[in-house]
Design an enzyme around this catalytic site. Structure first.
Site, PDB file in Angstrom:
ATOM      1  N   HIS A  14      -4.555   0.824  10.448  1.00  0.00           N
ATOM      2  CA  HIS A  14      -5.834   0.109  10.528  1.00  0.00           C
ATOM      3  C   HIS A  14      -6.396   0.142  11.947  1.00  0.00           C
ATOM      4  O   HIS A  14      -7.101  -0.784  12.344  1.00  0.00           O
ATOM      5  CB  HIS A  14      -5.639  -1.349  10.087  1.00  0.00           C
ATOM      6  CG  HIS A  14      -4.954  -1.506   8.768  1.00  0.00           C
ATOM      7  ND1 HIS A  14      -4.063  -2.511   8.485  1.00  0.00           N
ATOM      8  CD2 HIS A  14      -5.021  -0.756   7.636  1.00  0.00           C
ATOM      9  CE1 HIS A  14      -3.617  -2.393   7.241  1.00  0.00           C
ATOM     10  NE2 HIS A  14      -4.177  -1.329   6.706  1.00  0.00           N
ATOM     11  N   GLU A  55       0.806  -1.223   0.000  1.00  0.00           N
ATOM     12  CA  GLU A  55       0.000   0.000   0.000  1.00  0.00           C
ATOM     13  C   GLU A  55       0.842   1.278   0.000  1.00  0.00           C
ATOM     14  O   GLU A  55       0.359   2.338   0.398  1.00  0.00           O
ATOM     15  CB  GLU A  55      -0.935  -0.005   1.206  1.00  0.00           C
ATOM     16  CG  GLU A  55      -1.958  -1.121   1.147  1.00  0.00           C
ATOM     17  CD  GLU A  55      -3.082  -0.892   2.134  1.00  0.00           C
ATOM     18  OE1 GLU A  55      -4.170  -0.501   1.691  1.00  0.00           O
ATOM     19  OE2 GLU A  55      -2.860  -1.091   3.338  1.00  0.00           O
ATOM     20  N   HIS A  86     -11.471  -0.615   6.464  1.00  0.00           N
ATOM     21  CA  HIS A  86     -10.040  -0.820   6.276  1.00  0.00           C
ATOM     22  C   HIS A  86      -9.190  -0.039   7.281  1.00  0.00           C
ATOM     23  O   HIS A  86      -8.459  -0.618   8.056  1.00  0.00           O
ATOM     24  CB  HIS A  86      -9.717  -0.420   4.819  1.00  0.00           C
ATOM     25  CG  HIS A  86      -8.280  -0.484   4.452  1.00  0.00           C
ATOM     26  ND1 HIS A  86      -7.831  -0.174   3.195  1.00  0.00           N
ATOM     27  CD2 HIS A  86      -7.169  -0.794   5.158  1.00  0.00           C
ATOM     28  CE1 HIS A  86      -6.521  -0.309   3.144  1.00  0.00           C
ATOM     29  NE2 HIS A  86      -6.094  -0.672   4.322  1.00  0.00           N
ATOM     30  N   HIS A 119      -0.582   5.746   7.299  1.00  0.00           N
ATOM     31  CA  HIS A 119      -1.718   4.877   6.991  1.00  0.00           C
ATOM     32  C   HIS A 119      -1.747   3.767   8.031  1.00  0.00           C
ATOM     33  O   HIS A 119      -0.711   3.164   8.322  1.00  0.00           O
ATOM     34  CB  HIS A 119      -1.600   4.273   5.588  1.00  0.00           C
ATOM     35  CG  HIS A 119      -2.586   3.156   5.378  1.00  0.00           C
ATOM     36  ND1 HIS A 119      -3.954   3.364   5.490  1.00  0.00           N
ATOM     37  CD2 HIS A 119      -2.430   1.820   5.139  1.00  0.00           C
ATOM     38  CE1 HIS A 119      -4.570   2.209   5.286  1.00  0.00           C
ATOM     39  NE2 HIS A 119      -3.676   1.267   5.086  1.00  0.00           N
TER      40      HIS A 119
HETATM   41 ZN   LIG Z   1      -4.093  -0.696   4.788  1.00  0.00          ZN
END
Ligand SMILES: [Zn+2]
Length: 250
Positions: A98, A77, A167, A96
């Protein structure tokens, strides 16, 4: 590239803090834009942030390709970072993750994730929700190419945080310190909001005036901001890597 060492050390520290504060686990990542080459950024190779060292940092172009020869596995990602850096010239750092506490707010839009506690003010007055299915249909929900990343960046627009349905989230800021602070306080704000919701009654969010008043006092390297960075770095066991804004070691 010795002049980049303090910045890359800060990136290592950012990885460790996010792991220690449980914003990331085996997954999730943090990046910083190259200070001399705005068309490039630094991000670790595919590795749990808790384990990242200086040697694991890789330089990328904004389309998510490594600058040099790279045989090591890379984050699937990584495009998230390039997409946001490309769309937002003033953004210098991206996270980023989760984090579980924010996930319900990306699934249900009835209760928006907005600041409800003083330290949540950094999120800004609005947190958009991006649904990968809107444009890309049935996927594995991961952002695995630059087109998806550009669509995510479009939804983030000029805001600080975007929720990714089912996500996680992506956060963008002017510096590593700020993006780490935002990523640490985001799940805390989400927890407080969720608990308040369980108590019942009307949710009272921070007003725009309160958000503005908070942000006026917290510059990228103000004493208050720095205090948290130093504290988190020491707690995460990397206090020895910390360089003060004036270049001295702590
Ligand atoms: Zn992710």
């Amino acid at each position: 590239m010795a002049h980049l060492d303090p910045l890359l050390n800060d990136l290592v520290i950012a990885n460790r803090i996010l792991a220690h504060e449980e914003v990331v686990d085996a997954y999730g990542h943090v990046s910083v834009r190259h200070p001399d080459r705005p068309d490039r950024f630094f991000l670790a190779r595919s590795l749990a942030p808790e384990l990242v060292t200086h040697d694991d940092i890789v330089e990328f172009t904004l389309d998510g390709q490594p600058v040099g020869q790279e045989s090591r596995a890379l984050y699937l990602e990584r495009f998230i970072h390039g997409g946001i850096f490309e769309a937002r010239p003033n953004v210098m750092a991206v996270v980023h993750a989760h984090a579980e506490d924010i996930l319900p707010f990306g699934i249900v839009s009835a209760t928006p994730l907005r600041p409800v506690i003083h330290s949540g003010s950094f999120l800004g007055a609005h947190v958009p929700i991006w649904d990968i299915a809107d444009k890309f249909g049935d996927t594995n929900l991961l952002v695995t190419n630059i087109e998806q990343a550009r669509d995510l960046a479009k939804c983030l627009a000029g805001w600080n945080v975007v929720l990714m349905r089912g996500h996680g989230f992506a956060a963008a800021a002017r510096s590593l310190i700020e993006v780490v602070r935002m990523a640490v306080f985001l799940p805390r704000n989400a927890r407080a909001l969720l608990k308040a919701h369980q108590l019942g009654g009307q949710i009272k969010y921070l007003s725009q005036g309160e958000i503005d008043a908070r942000n006026r006092g917290y510059g990228p390297y103000s004493t208050e901001t720095w205090r948290a960075w130093e504290y988190w770095a020491n707690k995460a066991g990397v206090g020895n890597l910390v360089t003060r804004p004036d270049g001295t070691k702590t």
